[in-house]
Design an enzyme around this catalytic site. Structure first.
Site, short mmCIF file in Angstrom:
data_model
loop_
_atom_site.label_atom_id
_atom_site.label_comp_id
_atom_site.label_asym_id
_atom_site.label_seq_id
_atom_site.Cartn_x
_atom_site.Cartn_y
_atom_site.Cartn_z
N GLU A 183 -11.92 16.43 0.24
CA GLU A 183 -11.33 16.82 -1.03
C GLU A 183 -9.89 17.33 -0.93
O GLU A 183 -9.63 18.51 -1.17
CB GLU A 183 -12.20 17.90 -1.70
CG GLU A 183 -13.61 17.45 -1.96
CD GLU A 183 -14.40 18.43 -2.85
OE1 GLU A 183 -13.85 19.48 -3.20
OE2 GLU A 183 -15.55 18.12 -3.19
N TYR A 314 -19.44 16.23 -9.06
CA TYR A 314 -20.21 17.35 -9.63
C TYR A 314 -20.35 17.23 -11.15
O TYR A 314 -21.36 17.56 -11.70
CB TYR A 314 -19.57 18.69 -9.24
CG TYR A 314 -19.82 18.99 -7.77
CD1 TYR A 314 -20.98 19.62 -7.37
CD2 TYR A 314 -18.92 18.60 -6.78
CE1 TYR A 314 -21.26 19.86 -6.03
CE2 TYR A 314 -19.18 18.83 -5.43
CZ TYR A 314 -20.35 19.46 -5.07
OH TYR A 314 -20.63 19.69 -3.74
C1 FCB Z 1 -16.90 21.13 -3.21
C2 FCB Z 1 -16.62 21.59 -1.81
C3 FCB Z 1 -17.79 22.28 -1.13
C4 FCB Z 1 -18.52 23.19 -2.11
C5 FCB Z 1 -18.88 22.42 -3.35
C6 FCB Z 1 -19.68 23.23 -4.36
O1 FCB Z 1 -15.72 21.05 -3.93
O2 FCB Z 1 -16.24 20.51 -0.99
O3 FCB Z 1 -17.29 23.00 -0.02
O4 FCB Z 1 -17.77 24.29 -2.37
O5 FCB Z 1 -17.72 21.96 -3.98
#
Ligand code: FCB
Length: 491
Positions: A183, A314
């Protein structure tokens, strides 16, 4: 020494299932993920020096309850038990990250004790029949590099390549899957522009330079690793979203969606897969510091072919240039002021779609994953012949331990099954997806949210370090065992 497992799922005979149960394709990997700073602890042991997250955690108000990763899940000492749990779950693969600050403390020479930890972890995984999926950078830059400018300093990209080669020297004989960055959006814009993550800077130009240098580091590492071993599975993990205008007939909303797509998704996808930044993105942010960071030859390096793209998903976004009447539930973890992480979208507002929310205030939108995977395949991975994996997806909920000592987290189970279902929908539509990693195997240090947010399939009692498999973990165990979704679930 154990031999490497092929990159295929273990294919034990599934139990008898109802006719409408949905099966995963042969070879589909079912795994779980975690990251070094979030679980290891042992922050000052065996020669490890500060990373930017150690330093940031000491800034008053930066992390809820002034939590830090000093102990976390104590995985550094308990990794054998944790791998045993993964084996019990039946994971095909485990995605973990290595800590640059453990391996090159203060950015200096190799710390053999640090490297040895990962060597032992990899052996343990291989002995358990679990494919090690290694990520080199999950946000924990050595603080010594930050003091030289961090990712705003072009030199950090070259230091990252050196660190990648150190890890390959140590593990290249056993680890075949290498992810450069996790990320980069978070480690650039959220960290150098928004200031919500380490190192907590709030400077638009710094975020853009950091993003470009992270990409450069990715490309340099891919080139160097490929030169070492042509057979490696090399890739990167991006967090991507589906950005939709609140009202598709309003030009202001359409422009808001274009900007979020550009400054979240395409800012990384285009350089990696097409060797350029998109014209509209350059028009929006080029003059804010991006153009100055780009040197001749950079985009050739950044677009060095990869084998695997990791997609972290997400939730999606519904955006407008108008403020929301009912704004989203999510809010900043602490009172410390943070700014928009987007370099040129200050006027964009994020609206609720009226969907259920997790404890993070994130809306649960599984169909967005199907849509996202289809789009990425059509526009990027498909034409490039790159394999796509969902390398993170998961949910925080306010878990309760009941009198029987269990965690009946039916909300998380639903979330998990619904997203796996969305992946099967994508596959059915003709989008090849090769694996899924639930985030996270363990409850852990959730960055600026400290230990308040729990994403794990396994509960961690931070007082005793006791691990308890949640109901969601048991549900996943069954999915992995059967290689299909339960026919009865109403996901
Ligand atoms: C992502 C991250 C991971 C965790 C999740 C909830 O952005 O890569 O480390 O924090 O979110």
């Amino acid at each position: 020494m154990t031999t490497i497992q092929p990159i295929t799922a273990n294919t034990t005979e599934p139990a008898a299932k109802a006719a409408d149960a949905r099966r995963f394709p042969d070879g589909f990997l079912l795994g779980a993920a975690a990251a070094a700073y979030q679980i290891e602890g042992a922050a000052h042991e065996d020669g490890r020096a500060d990373s930017i997250w150690d330093a940031f955690s000491r800034v008053p108000g930066a992390v809820i309850n002034a939590d830090n990763g000093d102990v976390a899940c104590d995985h550094y000492h308990r990794y054998r038990d944790d791998v045993a749990l993964m084996r019990e779950l039946g994971l095909d693969t485990y995605r973990f990250s290595t800590s640059w600050a453990r391996v090159h403390p203060d950015g200096g020479p190799v710390n053999l004790k640090g490297v040895d930890f990962y060597s032992r972890l990899v052996d343990e995984l291989l002995d358990a029949g679990i494919l090690p999926w290694l990520t080199l950078y999950h946000w924990d830059l050595p603080q010594a590099h930050e003091e030289q400018g961090g990712w705003t300093n072009r030199d950090t990209a070259f230091r990252f390549r050196d660190y990648a080669l150190t890890m390959h020297d140590a593990l290249g004989d056993r680890v075949k899957v290498w992810t450069t960055l996790n990320e980069p959006w978070c480690s650039s814009f959220l960290s150098y522009t928004g200031g919500a993550h380490a190192p907590g800077r709030q400077d638009v130009g710094a975020g853009l330079r950091a993003a470009h240098h992270l990409m450069l580091g990715h490309g340099l590492a891919v080139q160097a690793l490929r030169e070492r071993d042509e057979s490696l599975e090399l890739g990167i993990t991006l967090n991507l979203t589906v950005a939709k205008p609140v009202d598709p007939s309003r030009p202001g909303d359409v422009d808001a969606a274009r900007r979020i797509d550009g400054q979240f998704n395409r800012v990384f996808l285009d350089p990696i897969f097409r060797g350029h930044y998109a014209g509209d993105l350059l028009a929006d942010v080029g003059h804010l510091g991006l153009r100055d960071a780009i040197q001749p030859g950079d985009l050739e390096i950044i677009s060095t072919p990869i084998n695997a793209l990791g997609v972290n998903y997400y939730h999606g976004e519904s955006v407008s240039d108008q403020p929301a009447t009912h704004p989203l539930g999510g809010h900043a973890p602490t009172d410390r002021p943070i700014r928009s992480p987007f370099p040129a979208a200050d006027h964009v507002h994020f609206h609720s779609q009226g969907l259920p929310q997790t404890a993070m205030g994130w809306e649960v939108q599984p169909d967005g994953l199907r849509e996202l995977l289809g789009r990425v395949h059509r526009e990027y991975t498909g034409p490039a012949g790159v394999r796509m994996f969902v390398t993170e997806n998961g949910a925080a909920y306010d878990d309760e331990v009941t009198a029987d000592g269990a965690v009946h987290d039916s909300d998380r189970t639903e979330f998990l099954l619904a997203h796996l279902d969305a992946i099967l929908d994508a596959i059915e539509e003709g989008t090849p997806v090769h694996g899924y990693f639930y985030w996270s195997i363990l409850d852990n240090f959730e960055w600026a949210w400290g230990y308040e947010k729990r994403f794990g399939l396994v509960r961690v009692d931070y007082e005793t370090q006791q691990r308890t498999l949640k109901d969601s973990g048991l549900a996943y165990q069954q999915v992995i065992r059967d290689r299909c979704l339960p026919a009865t679930s109403d996901h």
